[in-house]
Design a protein around this motif. Structure first.
Motif, PDB file in Angstrom:
ATOM      1  N   THR B  92      15.732   1.742  -7.955  1.00  0.00           N
ATOM      2  CA  THR B  92      16.209   0.609  -8.773  1.00  0.00           C
ATOM      3  C   THR B  92      15.332  -0.606  -8.589  1.00  0.00           C
ATOM      4  OG1 THR B  92      17.645  -0.142  -7.021  1.00  0.00           O
ATOM      5  CG2 THR B  92      18.644   1.189  -8.725  1.00  0.00           C
ATOM      6  N   VAL B  93      14.914  -0.837  -7.352  1.00  0.00           N
ATOM      7  CA  VAL B  93      14.100  -2.023  -7.112  1.00  0.00           C
ATOM      8  C   VAL B  93      12.757  -1.887  -7.842  1.00  0.00           C
ATOM      9  CG1 VAL B  93      12.989  -3.442  -5.363  1.00  0.00           C
ATOM     10  CG2 VAL B  93      15.221  -2.425  -4.913  1.00  0.00           C
ATOM     11  N   ILE B  95      12.189  -0.006 -10.491  1.00  0.00           N
ATOM     12  CA  ILE B  95      12.409  -0.068 -11.942  1.00  0.00           C
ATOM     13  C   ILE B  95      12.897  -1.451 -12.361  1.00  0.00           C
ATOM     14  CG2 ILE B  95      13.819   0.769 -13.848  1.00  0.00           C
ATOM     15  CD1 ILE B  95      13.957   3.440 -12.553  1.00  0.00           C
ATOM     16  N   GLY B  96      13.837  -1.976 -11.582  1.00  0.00           N
ATOM     17  CA  GLY B  96      14.532  -3.200 -11.980  1.00  0.00           C
ATOM     18  C   GLY B  96      13.635  -4.405 -12.087  1.00  0.00           C
ATOM     19  N   LEU B  97      12.792  -4.601 -11.129  1.00  0.00           N
ATOM     20  CA  LEU B  97      12.006  -5.834 -11.132  1.00  0.00           C
ATOM     21  C   LEU B  97      11.131  -5.976 -12.380  1.00  0.00           C
ATOM     22  CD1 LEU B  97      11.267  -6.372  -7.355  1.00  0.00           C
ATOM     23  CD2 LEU B  97      12.919  -7.512  -8.840  1.00  0.00           C
ATOM     24  N   PRO B  98      10.394  -4.908 -12.782  1.00  0.00           N
ATOM     25  CA  PRO B  98       9.641  -5.107 -14.035  1.00  0.00           C
ATOM     26  C   PRO B  98      10.501  -5.083 -15.297  1.00  0.00           C
ATOM     27  CG  PRO B  98       9.167  -2.943 -13.089  1.00  0.00           C
ATOM     28  CD  PRO B  98      10.043  -3.652 -12.121  1.00  0.00           C
ATOM     29  N   THR B  99      11.529  -4.185 -15.379  1.00  0.00           N
ATOM     30  CA  THR B  99      12.250  -4.060 -16.652  1.00  0.00           C
ATOM     31  C   THR B  99      13.204  -5.225 -16.891  1.00  0.00           C
ATOM     32  OG1 THR B  99      13.824  -2.602 -15.552  1.00  0.00           O
ATOM     33  CG2 THR B  99      12.150  -1.553 -16.886  1.00  0.00           C
ATOM     34  N   PHE B 100      13.651  -5.902 -15.849  1.00  0.00           N
ATOM     35  CA  PHE B 100      14.587  -6.999 -16.053  1.00  0.00           C
ATOM     36  C   PHE B 100      13.938  -8.213 -16.701  1.00  0.00           C
ATOM     37  CE2 PHE B 100      18.053  -5.695 -12.878  1.00  0.00           C
ATOM     38  CZ  PHE B 100      18.677  -5.006 -13.883  1.00  0.00           C
ATOM     39  N   LEU B 206      22.608  -3.435 -10.978  1.00  0.00           N
ATOM     40  CA  LEU B 206      21.819  -2.205 -11.062  1.00  0.00           C
ATOM     41  C   LEU B 206      21.945  -1.390  -9.771  1.00  0.00           C
ATOM     42  CD1 LEU B 206      19.819  -0.370 -12.504  1.00  0.00           C
ATOM     43  CD2 LEU B 206      17.974  -1.827 -11.728  1.00  0.00           C
ATOM     44  N   LEU B 207      21.909  -2.072  -8.620  1.00  0.00           N
ATOM     45  CA  LEU B 207      22.014  -1.365  -7.336  1.00  0.00           C
ATOM     46  C   LEU B 207      23.332  -0.612  -7.228  1.00  0.00           C
ATOM     47  CD1 LEU B 207      20.544  -3.961  -4.816  1.00  0.00           C
ATOM     48  CD2 LEU B 207      19.667  -1.677  -5.268  1.00  0.00           C
ATOM     49  N   LEU B 208      24.435  -1.315  -7.517  1.00  0.00           N
ATOM     50  CA  LEU B 208      25.751  -0.687  -7.431  1.00  0.00           C
ATOM     51  C   LEU B 208      25.872   0.456  -8.425  1.00  0.00           C
ATOM     52  CD1 LEU B 208      28.137  -3.719  -7.086  1.00  0.00           C
ATOM     53  CD2 LEU B 208      28.097  -1.715  -5.616  1.00  0.00           C
TER      54      LEU B 208
END
Lengths: 246, 326
Positions: B92-93, B95-100, B206-208
Motif C-alpha cells: 500500500t505504501v 502504491i499509495g504514495l504515487p497514486t494518491f 488504504l492501510l486498513l
C-alpha cells in the motif's frame, strides 16, 4: 505583526497574475482587499491561505514562515479561510460539517461536537443543525462556510466574497455576524466586491489592479484616490472626479 | 432498533442449525466472506471515497500467503495470514504514495494498471506457481490447518472476522478518522482548508482497507484450498468487491453485508442453473447492476431503504398532525 506578506508574486505559466504585493496585518484589524476582476486579489488571497504557493516573495504569520506551507498547516497555525463558491460537504449534516472543522482542536468526538454546537449557535444555524447540508441555499451555505472555519479556532480569518450573492437584508445580517466574529478578537481579511461592505467593515483597504497594489489607506481615502477610480471606471471618470474634488 | 439488532445477530449465529444441507452452509460462508472483502474495500472506497479498482492485489496477496507458507515451508497455512497483511500494507505504501496524487477517475485507472501489472508478474513467476497457482493441504494434518469438510466452521470463523471488522469500522466512523474520511470524499480542497491532512488520512484508509482485504483473501484460500492468478489477482475480483459494496451502499456500515446477501446467492443460482457454461452470465449481471446503480440509485439499496423509511415516517407525522389541525 500577525501577518506580514512581502513582495508576493505568482505567475501561471507566462501570465504574471500577481507581481509583488505586500500586506501587513496587525492583530485585531479588519482589512479589505478590493479591485476589479482579474486584479490579482484572489490570487493574493489564495497565496496567503496556502492554496497557492507564491513564485516570489515571502509570507510570515506570527513570525513563522508560511510561504510554502500546506493549506492544512495554515489551518493548524490559525489561518482560516472561506471559499468564494461555498465548498459545502453536501453529504454531511450541518452539524457534521462544522464538526470536521472542530476536530482540528478537539480530537475527541464529544468535545468536537460540543465545540461545533457552540459555533452553530453563534452563527445562527442552530434551528437546522441536524439537517443535511444540501438543503441549504446560498446564504445558508455561506454562513455554514463561516461556521465551519470558526470551529477551527482561527486567529486570522480570510473571507473570500463571503457576502456576494446575498440580498440586501442578508448582507446586513452577514455584516453583523462579521462584527461579532471581530468582537471575539479574530483578525479579518476580507475580499469583497460590494463597496458598502468594505466601507462599513474595513478599517484599512488594499486596492489591487493588474497584479499590483495601487493604493492603501482607510476606506474613505481609497475611494477618493484617483488611481483607484481610474482602475475601476477608466481615465475620463477619474479626471471628472478629480475636477469635482474640493 | 436495538431489538432489531439482537434479532439479526441471533439469526446470523443460529443460521447453521437450520440448514437443509451443506450447499446452503457453503453459500452462507461465501456471503460472509464476500461481505468481509467488500467491507474492507468500503473503508477506502466508501468512507474515504477513493474508488480503487485494484483491490484484487491485496486479496491476491492475502490468498497466496497461506498457501505459499504451506507449500514452501510446510507450516500451517494460517501462519500466512499475518504475512499477507504485512506484505499488503507494505505494498500500500508503494502504491499509495504515487497514486494518491491522482484524484477521481485517474486514481481508479492507476489502481487498475498496478493490479494488472502485479497479476502478470504473478502469472509468470514460477516460485509462486506461475499460471497454475498453489494448492493447500489436501487432508488436514492437525486442526491448525483449518481444513474442514463441513462449511460450518468456516461460517463461524468468517462471522467472527466480519463482526470484528464491522465493530472497528463502526468505531472509526464515529471518530475523527471517519469524519475526516467523509470530508475528503466530499471535497479535498475544503477539507485541507479545515486542517485535514488529506494524504495521511487517505493512507490510513488504504492501510486498513488493504489489511482486511488481505485477510479476506487468506480466508478464501483457507476455505477453497487453491489459488491461481485469475481468482486471486483478476480484475473481476476487484470489480466484485466494488459491486457488492455499491449495491448495498458504499460508505455505510452494513451496505456491503446487504450487497453480499443479495449478490452471492444470485451468483450461485446463475452458476448452478446454467452449469459451467453460465459463469459468463455472472458478469452480465455485474454489468447490469453497475448500469442500474449508476443511473437510479448511486447511494445503494440501504440509502433507498432509509429514504423510504423517512418518507413513511414523514407521512405518518402528517397523518398524526391532521386531526389536531382540523
Amino acid at each position: 505583526m500577525l501577518l506580514r506578506a512581502q513582495n508576493v508574486s505568482r505567475s501561471f505559466g507566462a501570465l504574471l497574475a500577481l507581481s509583488g504585493a505586500s500586506l501587513d496585518v496587525t492583530e485585531g484589524e479588519i482589512v479589505g482587499l478590493i479591485g476589479p476582476n482579474g486584479a490579482g486579489k484572489s490570487t493574493f488571497f489564495n497565496c496567503v491561505a496556502g492554496d497557492l504557493t507564491p513564485t516570489g516573495g515571502n509570507i510570515l504569520f506570527n513570525d513563522v514562515d508560511v510561504t510554502r506551507a500546506t493549506p492544512e498547516a495554515h489551518a493548524k497555525l490559525g489561518i482560516g479561510r472561506t471559499f468564494q463558491v461555498p465548498a459545502t460537504f453536501v453529504e454531511l449534516s450541518i452539524l457534521e460539517n462544522v464538526m470536521v472543522g472542530a476536530f482540528l482542536r478537539h480530537p475527541d468526538r464529544n468535545d468536537a461536537r460540543a465545540a461545533a454546537l457552540e459555533v452553530i449557535e453563534f452563527t445562527g444555524l442552530k434551528a437546522v443543525a441536524s439537517a443535511p447540508a444540501r438543503t441549504l441555499g446560498t446564504p445558508g451555505r455561506k454562513r455554514l462556510e463561516i461556521a465551519r472555519v470558526l470551529a477551527t479556532q482561527p486567529k486570522l480569518l480570510l473571507l473570500d466574497e463571503a457576502l456576494a450573492g446575498l440580498t440586501p437584508s442578508e448582507v446586513q445580517d452577514a455584516i453583523a455576524l462579521v462584527r461579532r466574529i471581530h468582537a471575539k478578537g479574530i483578525t479579518i481579511v476580507i475580499v469583497e466586491h460590494i463597496m458598502e461592505v468594505i466601507l462599513t467593515l474595513a478599517q484599512r483597504v488594499l486596492v489591487f489592479n493588474q497584479g499590483v497594489t495601487i493604493a492603501t489607506g482607510t476606506p474613505r481615502e481609497v475611494v477618493d484616490n484617483t488611481a483607484v477610480i481610474e482602475a475601476y471606471l477608466g481615465r475620463r471618470h477619474a479626471r471628472n472626479a478629480g475636477a469635482h474634488a474640493p | 432498533m436495538f431489538r432489531f439488532g439482537i434479532i439479526v445477530c441471533a439469526a446470523f449465529l443460529l443460521y447453521p442449525f437450520f440448514l437443509p444441507d451443506d450447499f446452503y452452509g457453503r453459500m452462507a460462508a461465501e456471503v460472509l466472506l464476500a461481505a468481509i472483502g467488500a467491507s474492507a474495500w468500503n473503508i477506502l472506497g466508501g468512507y474515504a471515497g477513493q474508488i480503487s479498482v485494484g483491490h484484487a492485489v491485496f486479496f491476491g496477496i492475502g490468498a497466496y500467503a497461506p498457501l505459499l507458507i504451506f507449500t514452501k515451508f510446510g507450516l500451517p497455512p494460517i501462519v500466512g495470514v499475518p504475512v499477507g497483511i504485512l506484505v499488503s500494507t507494505a505494498v500500500t505504501v508503494v502504491i499509495g504514495l504515487p497514486t494518491f496524487r491522482l484524484t477521481g477517475h485517474y486514481f481508479s485507472m492507476a489502481t487498475i494498471a498496478v493490479a494488472e501489472l502485479i497479476r502478470l508478474v504473478i502469472s509468470n513467476w514460477d516460485y509462486v506457481g506461475a499460471a497454475t497457482g498453489l494448492m493447500g493441504p489436501a487432508v488436514a494434518r492437525t486442526w491448525l490447518d483449518l481444513s474442514f469438510r463441513s462449511p460450518i466452521p468456516y461460517y463461524y470463523i468468517f462471522l467472527a472476522v466480519l463482526a470484528c471488522l464491522l465493530l472497528l469500522t463502526w468505531h472509526l466512523q464515529r471518530s475523527r478518522m471517519g469524519y475526516y474520511w467523509r470530508a475528503i470524499r466530499a471535497g479535498e480542497r475544503p477539507a485541507r482548508s479545515l486542517g485535514v491532512p488529506v494524504v495521511r488520512y487517505k493512507l490510513y484508509a488504504l492501510l486498513l482497507s488493504a489489511g482486511f482485504t488481505s485477510v479476506a483473501g487468506s480466508l478464501y484460500s483457507l476455505m477453497v484450498g487453491f489459488i491461481d492468478p485469475e481468482s486471486g489477482f483478476g480484475i473481476l475480483k476487484s470489480v466484485e468487491l466494488i459491486i457488492i459494496a455499491a449495491l448495498g451502499g458504499a460508505g455505510s456500515l452494513f451496505g456491503p453485508l446487504v450487497g453480499a446477501m443479495i449478490l452471492v446467492p444470485l451468483q450461485t443460482m446463475t452458476n448452478s442453473l446454467y452449469g459451467g457454461g453460465g459463469s459468463g452470465l455472472t458478469y452480465i449481471i455485474y454489468g447490469g447492476i453497475i448500469v442500474l446503480l449508476a443511473r437510479y440509485e448511486p447511494g445503494g439499496l440501504l440509502d433507498l431503504w432509509h429514504r423510504m423509511m423517512s418518507r413513511r415516517a414523514h407521512r405518518a407525522d402528517v397523518a398524526a398532525a391532521k386531526p389536531h389541525a382540523s
